[in-house]
Design an enzyme around this catalytic site. Structure first.
Site, PDB file in Angstrom:
ATOM      1  N   ASP A  64       0.818  -1.223   0.000  1.00  0.00           N
ATOM      2  CA  ASP A  64       0.000   0.000   0.000  1.00  0.00           C
ATOM      3  C   ASP A  64       0.849   1.270   0.000  1.00  0.00           C
ATOM      4  O   ASP A  64       0.325   2.383   0.094  1.00  0.00           O
ATOM      5  CB  ASP A  64      -0.990   0.009   1.185  1.00  0.00           C
ATOM      6  CG  ASP A  64      -0.284   0.081   2.537  1.00  0.00           C
ATOM      7  OD1 ASP A  64       0.968   0.052   2.570  1.00  0.00           O
ATOM      8  OD2 ASP A  64      -0.985   0.154   3.569  1.00  0.00           O
ATOM      9  N   HIS A 107      14.028  12.027  12.976  1.00  0.00           N
ATOM     10  CA  HIS A 107      13.004  12.196  11.933  1.00  0.00           C
ATOM     11  C   HIS A 107      12.632  13.661  11.717  1.00  0.00           C
ATOM     12  O   HIS A 107      11.845  13.953  10.815  1.00  0.00           O
ATOM     13  CB  HIS A 107      11.755  11.392  12.321  1.00  0.00           C
ATOM     14  CG  HIS A 107      11.095  11.949  13.545  1.00  0.00           C
ATOM     15  ND1 HIS A 107      11.611  11.769  14.816  1.00  0.00           N
ATOM     16  CD2 HIS A 107      10.005  12.732  13.700  1.00  0.00           C
ATOM     17  CE1 HIS A 107      10.851  12.401  15.684  1.00  0.00           C
ATOM     18  NE2 HIS A 107       9.866  12.993  15.044  1.00  0.00           N
ATOM     19  N   ASP A 142       6.658   6.214  21.444  1.00  0.00           N
ATOM     20  CA  ASP A 142       6.585   7.662  21.501  1.00  0.00           C
ATOM     21  C   ASP A 142       5.266   8.019  22.179  1.00  0.00           C
ATOM     22  O   ASP A 142       4.222   7.507  21.792  1.00  0.00           O
ATOM     23  CB  ASP A 142       6.598   8.207  20.066  1.00  0.00           C
ATOM     24  CG  ASP A 142       7.367   9.489  19.923  1.00  0.00           C
ATOM     25  OD1 ASP A 142       7.129  10.380  20.740  1.00  0.00           O
ATOM     26  OD2 ASP A 142       8.170   9.609  18.981  1.00  0.00           O
ATOM     27  N   ASP A 177       5.072  -0.816   7.344  1.00  0.00           N
ATOM     28  CA  ASP A 177       4.153  -1.384   8.338  1.00  0.00           C
ATOM     29  C   ASP A 177       4.908  -2.230   9.364  1.00  0.00           C
ATOM     30  O   ASP A 177       6.103  -2.485   9.219  1.00  0.00           O
ATOM     31  CB  ASP A 177       3.032  -2.184   7.646  1.00  0.00           C
ATOM     32  CG  ASP A 177       3.574  -3.139   6.600  1.00  0.00           C
ATOM     33  OD1 ASP A 177       4.514  -3.888   6.929  1.00  0.00           O
ATOM     34  OD2 ASP A 177       3.074  -3.137   5.448  1.00  0.00           O
TER      35      ASP A 177
HETATM   36  C1  GLC Z   1       8.060  16.601  18.097  1.00  0.00           C
HETATM   37  C2  GLC Z   1       8.161  15.538  17.034  1.00  0.00           C
HETATM   38  C3  GLC Z   1       7.754  16.127  15.721  1.00  0.00           C
HETATM   39  C4  GLC Z   1       6.327  16.623  15.815  1.00  0.00           C
HETATM   40  C5  GLC Z   1       6.157  17.582  16.988  1.00  0.00           C
HETATM   41  C6  GLC Z   1       4.702  17.782  17.313  1.00  0.00           C
HETATM   42  O1  GLC Z   1       8.990  17.612  17.925  1.00  0.00           O
HETATM   43  O2  GLC Z   1       9.439  14.981  17.019  1.00  0.00           O
HETATM   44  O3  GLC Z   1       7.913  15.226  14.647  1.00  0.00           O
HETATM   45  O4  GLC Z   1       5.963  17.267  14.635  1.00  0.00           O
HETATM   46  O5  GLC Z   1       6.769  17.090  18.161  1.00  0.00           O
HETATM   47  O6  GLC Z   1       4.166  16.624  17.893  1.00  0.00           O
END
Ligand code: GLC
Length: 556
Positions: free
Chosen positions: A25, A327, A98, A29
């Site tokens: 897709d 990221h 996270d 995943d």
């Molecule tokens: C943190 C994350 C980021 C996100 C932001 C809002 O900085 O690492 O990727 O956009 O928080 O949640």
């Protein structure tokens, strides 16, 4: 120093959407992660941090959570995640989730309820305020992503009040002053701990406390849209929130887990207040003193000054973190190294310094094969909210599309979010479908299969660095001493434990640099443990280093 598994860990960050797609897709995943466990074992990492994989409308790729108790179906859902935890644990890999606790999605049940009426039981989970007497927003705060008119406040017609969103209208801020909300958060986190999760990375945690009365920002120039971006970091009273959060979740006796705060507000000069173990607040913080500083990139001198500051705290008992990218950042080889003539060598040099500094080490997916930044000419090829928001702000200010994109593409978060190229087949073998975001077209050159097959590759160098951490306790628990703090190109430091010393010598530049063995090691025997230029093994220690050369010596 008390030993902990997370102090010894190398934490590999997975941005699931861009990792590996098994169902065609175009989105990575969790089955894809399960399939790649042998790859992660080969690399040697022992912990995965997943950026948010909960149910989410994906406005900000999962940082807008709509169900904190469930996993996004596109990633495989809860069952596959449970299978993943089991298989990863069996393979010796811990799992860190996270936790987005500053805000939720506007599609979260809590918010849907909250907006219904002023007396809804969830009303107080969010910040609701009436307009000012003149009809304007409750204060002058702007939102980071520049959504809507740029304000941090969105008017909700249902009740005629505004709600706060530091990241805009789709990500309303949670009101931590509300005790019911805090209880709900703690029990939700225990739900994941009970499932076997080993720790949390706590998204923008230093922003959860807002200043009393939510006053206007007075000390800053407004942006071109008239709003002030308010960092809202480490406001008075935040320590109480940290202590309560910790004692109700990961620090409970039945768990062996940790809490790592993403903490733009924690610097080496205030870190002791948050990270000393006896304060019982946070175990680790992910700081921005190196990765987020203008001018871009920071100088080597500045890098050393920041590291020295953190290492003085390390000597007093806090545990640092080491990272040059994630990221949200450009690729580290492009930002701090030389991604052209010295791509592989500079990638290895940066890793050498990062992995040998005291602290828990983070590797962001793709870093281990030396992936680089990648630019496109059209905003259509970008997904990152910051890039899009800033691009349109540039257009409104009169820039051409090219000027507007050129101003941001180097720092675009999409540089790090392009899918992982596993081999040189179509779309780098990432997906058999259409990838959700374009790959870097250089995947025929830089890909996992190719890097694994080459014994001198970045991948195989990372493997050795990670193995060294497991073999030699000095890398983890050794004391730290910096040499030549005033040299603009050289990074050199020693780590010592018991009778052993490791000496790191690294040239952080495109030029030759002279290195002289510090006097205290004169007459000692030095042997090379690892280097990115093997041809130079056997040469004198005091000599001219080649560009981006890095060597780890052992001194007994
Ligand atoms: C943190 C994350 C980021 C996100 C932001 C809002 O900085 O690492 O990727 O956009 O928080 O949640």
């Amino acid at each position: 120093m008390i030993k902990k598994w997370w102090k010894e860990a190398v934490i590999y960050e997975i941005y699931c959407k861009s990792f590996f797609d098994t169902d065609g897709d175009g989105l990575g995943d969790l089955k894809g992660v399960i399939e790649k466990i042998p790859y992660l074992n080969e690399l040697g990492i022992n912990c995965i941090w997943f950026t948010p994989i909960y149910c989410s409308p994906q406005f900000d790729n999962g940082y807008d959570v709509s169900d904190y108790y469930d996993i996004e179906k596109d990633y495989g859902g809860l069952e596959v995640f449970e299978e993943l935890i089991e298989k990863a644990h069996a393979a010796g890999i811990k799992i860190v989730m996270d936790m987005v606790l500053n805000h939720s999605s506007n599609k979260c049940k809590w918010f849907i309820e909250s907006r219904k009426s002023k007396d809804n039981p969830y009303r107080n989970y969010y910040y609701w305020r009436p307009a000012k007497p003149d009809g304007s927003e409750p204060n002058n705060w702007g939102n980071y992503f520049r959504t809507g008119n740029g304000s941090a406040w969105t008017l909700d017609e249902q009740t005629g009040e505004y709600y706060l969103g530091l990241y805009g209208e789709f990500m309303p801020d949670l009101n931590w002053e509300c005790a019911e909300l805090r209880e709900e958060i703690y029990s939700m986190m225990r739900y994941w701990l009970d499932k076997g999760v080993d720790g949390f990375r706590l998204d923008v945690l230093t922003k959860i406390k807002k200043p009393a009365g939510l006053p206007d920002v007075l000390d800053r120039e407004p942006r071109d849209d008239g709003y002030c971006v308010f960092a809202c970091d480490c406001q008075e009273g935040i320590h109480d929130f940290f202590r309560e959060l910790r004692s109700n979740t990961w620090a409970r006796e039945e768990f062996d887990a940790f809490g790592l705060a993403e903490a733009s507000g924690i610097r080496y000069d205030n870190a002791l207040d948050f990270l000393l173990p006896e304060r019982e607040e946070l175990d680790l913080s992910y700081h921005f003193q190196i990765v987020n500083r203008a001018p871009n990139p920071p100088s080597v001198l500045y890098y050393k000054e920041v590291q020295q500051g953190w290492m003085e705290n390390f000597a007093k008992g806090i545990w640092p973190t080491q990272h040059l990218a994630n990221h949200d950042m450009p690729r580290q080889t492009s930002r701090f190294g030389n991604d052209k003539e010295y791509r592989e060598r500079s990638a290895k040099m940066l890793a050498t310094v990062t992995h040998l500094m005291p602290g828990t080490v983070f590797v962001y997916q793709g870093e281990e094969i030396g992936m680089v930044n990648c630019y496109f000419d059209s905003i259509e090829d970008y997904n990152d909210r910051y890039t899009i928001g800033n691009y349109w702000a540039g257009i409104r200010a009169g820039k051409t599309p090219k000027e507007s994109l050129d101003a941001f593409k180097h720092v675009s978060r999409d540089n790090a979010r392009r899918p992982i190229p596993w081999n040189d087949s179509k779309n780098g073998g990432f997906t058999t479908g259409t990838p959700w975001i374009k790959l870097d077209p250089n995947y025929t050159e830089i890909n996992v299969e190719k890097d694994m097959a080459n014994k001198n590759s970045v991948f195989n160098y990372y493997k050795k660095l990670i193995a060294l951490r497991k073999q030699d306790e000095t890398v983890v628990y050794g004391d730290f001493k910096m040499f030549y703090p005033d040299d603009e190109k050289l990074v050199s430091f020693a780590r010592s434990l018991n009778d052993e010393t490791l000496l790191v010598v690294a040239n952080w530049s495109d030029n030759n640099v002279d290195f002289t063995l510090p006097d205290e090691f004169a007459g000692k025997e030095l042997c090379v443990v690892l280097t990115n230029i093997e041809e130079n093994i056997g040469k004198d220690v005091s000599r001219t280093l080649e560009p981006w050369e890095a060597i780890i010596y052992k001194i007994n």
